[in-house]
Scaffold this motif. Sequence first.
Motif, PDB file in Angstrom:
ATOM      1  N   THR A 254       0.881  -1.177   0.405  1.00  0.00           N
ATOM      2  CA  THR A 254      -0.212  -0.004   0.263  1.00  0.00           C
ATOM      3  C   THR A 254       0.854   1.340  -0.510  1.00  0.00           C
ATOM      4  OG1 THR A 254      -1.950  -1.295   0.815  1.00  0.00           O
ATOM      5  CG2 THR A 254      -1.645   1.145   1.540  1.00  0.00           C
ATOM      6  N   ARG A 255       0.704   1.949  -0.916  1.00  0.00           N
ATOM      7  CA  ARG A 255       1.516   3.809  -0.559  1.00  0.00           C
ATOM      8  C   ARG A 255       1.284   4.199  -0.004  1.00  0.00           C
ATOM      9  NH1 ARG A 255      -0.331   7.012  -5.550  1.00  0.00           N
ATOM     10  NH2 ARG A 255      -1.844   7.734  -3.701  1.00  0.00           N
ATOM     11  N   VAL A 285      13.005  12.760 -11.444  1.00  0.00           N
ATOM     12  CA  VAL A 285      13.105  11.882 -10.771  1.00  0.00           C
ATOM     13  C   VAL A 285      12.014  11.890  -9.673  1.00  0.00           C
ATOM     14  CG1 VAL A 285      14.567   9.827  -8.774  1.00  0.00           C
ATOM     15  CG2 VAL A 285      15.472  11.137 -10.148  1.00  0.00           C
ATOM     16  N   LEU A 286      10.888  10.592  -9.712  1.00  0.00           N
ATOM     17  CA  LEU A 286       9.916  10.140  -9.379  1.00  0.00           C
ATOM     18  C   LEU A 286      10.038   9.329  -8.536  1.00  0.00           C
ATOM     19  CD1 LEU A 286       7.299  10.559 -12.085  1.00  0.00           C
ATOM     20  CD2 LEU A 286       8.456  12.413 -11.071  1.00  0.00           C
ATOM     21  N   ARG A 287       9.471   9.506  -7.168  1.00  0.00           N
ATOM     22  CA  ARG A 287       9.794   8.720  -6.016  1.00  0.00           C
ATOM     23  C   ARG A 287       8.339   8.567  -5.042  1.00  0.00           C
ATOM     24  NH1 ARG A 287      14.769  10.165  -1.806  1.00  0.00           N
ATOM     25  NH2 ARG A 287      13.526  12.033  -2.149  1.00  0.00           N
ATOM     26  N   ALA A 288       7.842   7.087  -4.806  1.00  0.00           N
ATOM     27  CA  ALA A 288       7.035   7.093  -4.085  1.00  0.00           C
ATOM     28  C   ALA A 288       7.814   5.992  -2.569  1.00  0.00           C
ATOM     29  CB  ALA A 288       5.959   6.399  -4.589  1.00  0.00           C
ATOM     30  N   THR A 289       6.702   6.184  -1.373  1.00  0.00           N
ATOM     31  CA  THR A 289       7.208   4.679  -0.068  1.00  0.00           C
ATOM     32  C   THR A 289       5.581   3.432  -0.318  1.00  0.00           C
ATOM     33  OG1 THR A 289       8.794   6.194   0.111  1.00  0.00           O
ATOM     34  CG2 THR A 289       8.212   4.523   1.957  1.00  0.00           C
ATOM     35  N   TYR A 290       6.191   2.566  -0.306  1.00  0.00           N
ATOM     36  CA  TYR A 290       5.326   1.179   0.274  1.00  0.00           C
ATOM     37  C   TYR A 290       5.697   0.621   1.265  1.00  0.00           C
ATOM     38  CZ  TYR A 290       3.479   2.129  -4.637  1.00  0.00           C
ATOM     39  OH  TYR A 290       2.036   2.887  -5.428  1.00  0.00           O
ATOM     40  N   THR A 291       4.239   0.319   1.814  1.00  0.00           N
ATOM     41  CA  THR A 291       4.378  -0.420   2.771  1.00  0.00           C
ATOM     42  C   THR A 291       3.753  -2.035   2.920  1.00  0.00           C
ATOM     43  OG1 THR A 291       4.103  -1.105   5.303  1.00  0.00           O
ATOM     44  CG2 THR A 291       2.881  -0.094   4.137  1.00  0.00           C
ATOM     45  N   ALA A 293       1.650  -5.424   4.082  1.00  0.00           N
ATOM     46  CA  ALA A 293       0.299  -5.706   4.072  1.00  0.00           C
ATOM     47  C   ALA A 293       0.349  -5.781   6.100  1.00  0.00           C
ATOM     48  CB  ALA A 293      -0.578  -7.379   3.795  1.00  0.00           C
ATOM     49  N   THR A 294       1.439  -6.673   6.384  1.00  0.00           N
ATOM     50  CA  THR A 294       1.101  -6.138   8.361  1.00  0.00           C
ATOM     51  C   THR A 294       2.269  -5.016   8.621  1.00  0.00           C
ATOM     52  OG1 THR A 294       4.221  -7.830   7.750  1.00  0.00           O
ATOM     53  CG2 THR A 294       1.569  -8.910   7.921  1.00  0.00           C
ATOM     54  N   SER A 295       2.554  -4.229   7.857  1.00  0.00           N
ATOM     55  CA  SER A 295       3.245  -2.946   8.113  1.00  0.00           C
ATOM     56  C   SER A 295       4.652  -3.049   8.738  1.00  0.00           C
ATOM     57  CB  SER A 295       2.409  -1.741   9.273  1.00  0.00           C
ATOM     58  OG  SER A 295       0.953  -1.688   7.998  1.00  0.00           O
ATOM     59  N   SER A 296       5.444  -3.858   8.009  1.00  0.00           N
ATOM     60  CA  SER A 296       6.470  -4.812   8.633  1.00  0.00           C
ATOM     61  C   SER A 296       7.193  -3.972   7.652  1.00  0.00           C
ATOM     62  CB  SER A 296       6.536  -6.469   8.863  1.00  0.00           C
ATOM     63  OG  SER A 296       5.533  -6.238   9.656  1.00  0.00           O
ATOM     64  N   HIS A 297       7.230  -4.132   6.867  1.00  0.00           N
ATOM     65  CA  HIS A 297       8.478  -3.597   5.934  1.00  0.00           C
ATOM     66  C   HIS A 297       8.358  -2.132   5.416  1.00  0.00           C
ATOM     67  CE1 HIS A 297       8.890  -8.086   5.859  1.00  0.00           C
ATOM     68  NE2 HIS A 297      10.271  -7.927   7.014  1.00  0.00           N
ATOM     69  N   VAL A 298       8.822  -1.039   4.935  1.00  0.00           N
ATOM     70  CA  VAL A 298       8.911  -0.039   4.424  1.00  0.00           C
ATOM     71  C   VAL A 298       9.918  -0.495   2.595  1.00  0.00           C
ATOM     72  CG1 VAL A 298       7.983   1.316   6.120  1.00  0.00           C
ATOM     73  CG2 VAL A 298      10.069   0.805   5.669  1.00  0.00           C
ATOM     74  N   VAL A 299       9.535   0.391   1.743  1.00  0.00           N
ATOM     75  CA  VAL A 299      10.151   0.540  -0.081  1.00  0.00           C
ATOM     76  C   VAL A 299       9.351   1.672  -0.359  1.00  0.00           C
ATOM     77  CG1 VAL A 299       9.656  -1.126  -2.127  1.00  0.00           C
ATOM     78  CG2 VAL A 299      10.162  -2.493   0.268  1.00  0.00           C
ATOM     79  N   THR A 300      10.722   2.114  -0.730  1.00  0.00           N
ATOM     80  CA  THR A 300      10.697   3.545  -1.722  1.00  0.00           C
ATOM     81  C   THR A 300      11.212   2.795  -2.579  1.00  0.00           C
ATOM     82  OG1 THR A 300      11.001   5.227   0.715  1.00  0.00           O
ATOM     83  CG2 THR A 300      11.809   5.451  -2.534  1.00  0.00           C
ATOM     84  N   VAL A 301      10.303   3.567  -4.195  1.00  0.00           N
ATOM     85  CA  VAL A 301      10.251   3.013  -5.380  1.00  0.00           C
ATOM     86  C   VAL A 301      10.874   4.174  -6.332  1.00  0.00           C
ATOM     87  CG1 VAL A 301       8.267   2.826  -5.778  1.00  0.00           C
ATOM     88  CG2 VAL A 301       9.610   1.751  -7.292  1.00  0.00           C
ATOM     89  N   ALA A 302      12.014   4.174  -6.735  1.00  0.00           N
ATOM     90  CA  ALA A 302      11.869   5.325  -8.100  1.00  0.00           C
ATOM     91  C   ALA A 302      11.814   5.519  -9.682  1.00  0.00           C
ATOM     92  CB  ALA A 302      13.362   6.021  -7.368  1.00  0.00           C
ATOM     93  N   LEU A 303      11.470   6.205 -10.521  1.00  0.00           N
ATOM     94  CA  LEU A 303      11.401   6.578 -11.918  1.00  0.00           C
ATOM     95  C   LEU A 303      12.797   7.522 -12.321  1.00  0.00           C
ATOM     96  CD1 LEU A 303       7.822   5.518 -12.687  1.00  0.00           C
ATOM     97  CD2 LEU A 303       9.435   3.628 -12.798  1.00  0.00           C
ATOM     98  N   ALA A 329      11.092   8.927   3.129  1.00  0.00           N
ATOM     99  CA  ALA A 329      10.827   8.555   4.584  1.00  0.00           C
ATOM    100  C   ALA A 329       9.556   9.747   4.741  1.00  0.00           C
ATOM    101  CB  ALA A 329      12.017   9.520   5.937  1.00  0.00           C
ATOM    102  N   ALA A 330       7.983   9.488   5.485  1.00  0.00           N
ATOM    103  CA  ALA A 330       6.932  10.059   5.127  1.00  0.00           C
ATOM    104  C   ALA A 330       6.738  10.105   7.134  1.00  0.00           C
ATOM    105  CB  ALA A 330       6.248   9.139   4.857  1.00  0.00           C
ATOM    106  N   PRO A 331       6.792  11.333   7.644  1.00  0.00           N
ATOM    107  CA  PRO A 331       6.300  11.436   8.661  1.00  0.00           C
ATOM    108  C   PRO A 331       5.251  11.010   9.216  1.00  0.00           C
ATOM    109  CG  PRO A 331       6.902  13.707   8.013  1.00  0.00           C
ATOM    110  CD  PRO A 331       7.316  12.857   7.037  1.00  0.00           C
TER     111      PRO A 331
END
Length: 421
Positions: A254-255, A285-291, A293-303, A329-331
């Motif tokens: 989920t984004r 450069v375009l970026r977004a962060t996802y987590t 389903a269990t909110s245990s991991h976070v991933v930042t992806v870039a184009l 990061a996302a406060p």
Amino acid sequence: MTTEPQRPTSRITEALLPKERPAPPATPVAAAPPTAPAPRAPERPASRITEALLPPERPATTAPVRSGAQPLPPEQPPPRTEAPVETTTRLRPVRDDRPAPAAGPVRAGRPAPAAGPAAAHRPAPGPRTAAHAMPHGAHAGAHAGAHAAPGHAYDAWALAAETPFETTTRLRPVRERSTARLAGAVACAVLALGLVGGALTGAVLAGSGAGEPAEPAGYTPARALWHNAPVDTLFPRTLTGASAGPGGSARTWTRIVVAPDAPCTVTTLPKALNTTLGTIGCDRVLRATYTDATSSHVVTVALVFTQADPATMRTLGSRAADEAPPALAAPGTVAAGFGAPQRASWWRHVLTDLPVVVTAVSGFADGRVVAEPEPAERAMTPKRTTAVAQAGLGHEAKGVADAVERTLRRTAAGTAEEDQR
């Protein structure tokens, strides 16, 4: 004193005697008185074999006949002997060291050969004739004749020259060359050369990128997607991966946050990739962060949208060093503490049909520091026991990057179709 009977001649000797040569006359000798021995007179040879081998110019002599000799009846010939067979091999002369034969009737006018190795092959003094120039093979025949008639004297220098005896060796037959076989060999050679040439040409074309289209479909329109496409199209709110997790398990992300487009700098790109793109041109450069389903991991992806042509994009993957990209990061979210120390695993893919580079970096959602981050290829190795591999953070980074890449390709294909209308 009794007289010794005269030896009869052999039929083999008579057959070997030349027809044009008359038989030597026989000279009768009177019987000696009983009280005194008879004087020695020239005796006739005991065998006609020697006479047949004598040169024609030598006169024949008579041999003494003792009184009271009784010739053997003609119906009782002596045992037949075989003539020696000579071969074509010429041997080195060997001196005869055997003792001289027993005393017997000899040819008148020629003394018997003396005993000893020197006298066995030395001719008697006298005029030199053609018989004295005989080859060594004739000497061998003389010895053979002496063995054939034991007990009689022989003339070792009166034998004729030997006759060469030739042999024939059967050679292996050689097959004739077949035209069909030759044509088949030429065809195989041409085929082999063609295969080798094709393989070399294919290797050169593969290395140089030849054979591919100059510009894939939708390549140029994709350059403007970073400001033309909606954000939800490039970064959907939810990403799915049917078998993106460890062991082929399904994943859903989920984004959390999307960053505004940014220039190509070391704050948005890895240092080595930023240096490489600076020489060929980099747009945004375009970026977004996802987590997860269990909110245990976070991933930042870039184009990363570049200005490179297709040929440069095909070689960009080997020129950019592999290192972890910056995290977003996302406060106020589970990615609030996601920074450089929390990066655990990363993935990078240079597209060859679009002017875009896709990167992703993963970490723990609780903000723990990772001492030894590792690329996704290594973290996804089976039976790897590191904390990053056991947590599946390599699968998380690659799964999110693949899902965003699929979305980007669909968007670029739709844009190309609209431009063609």
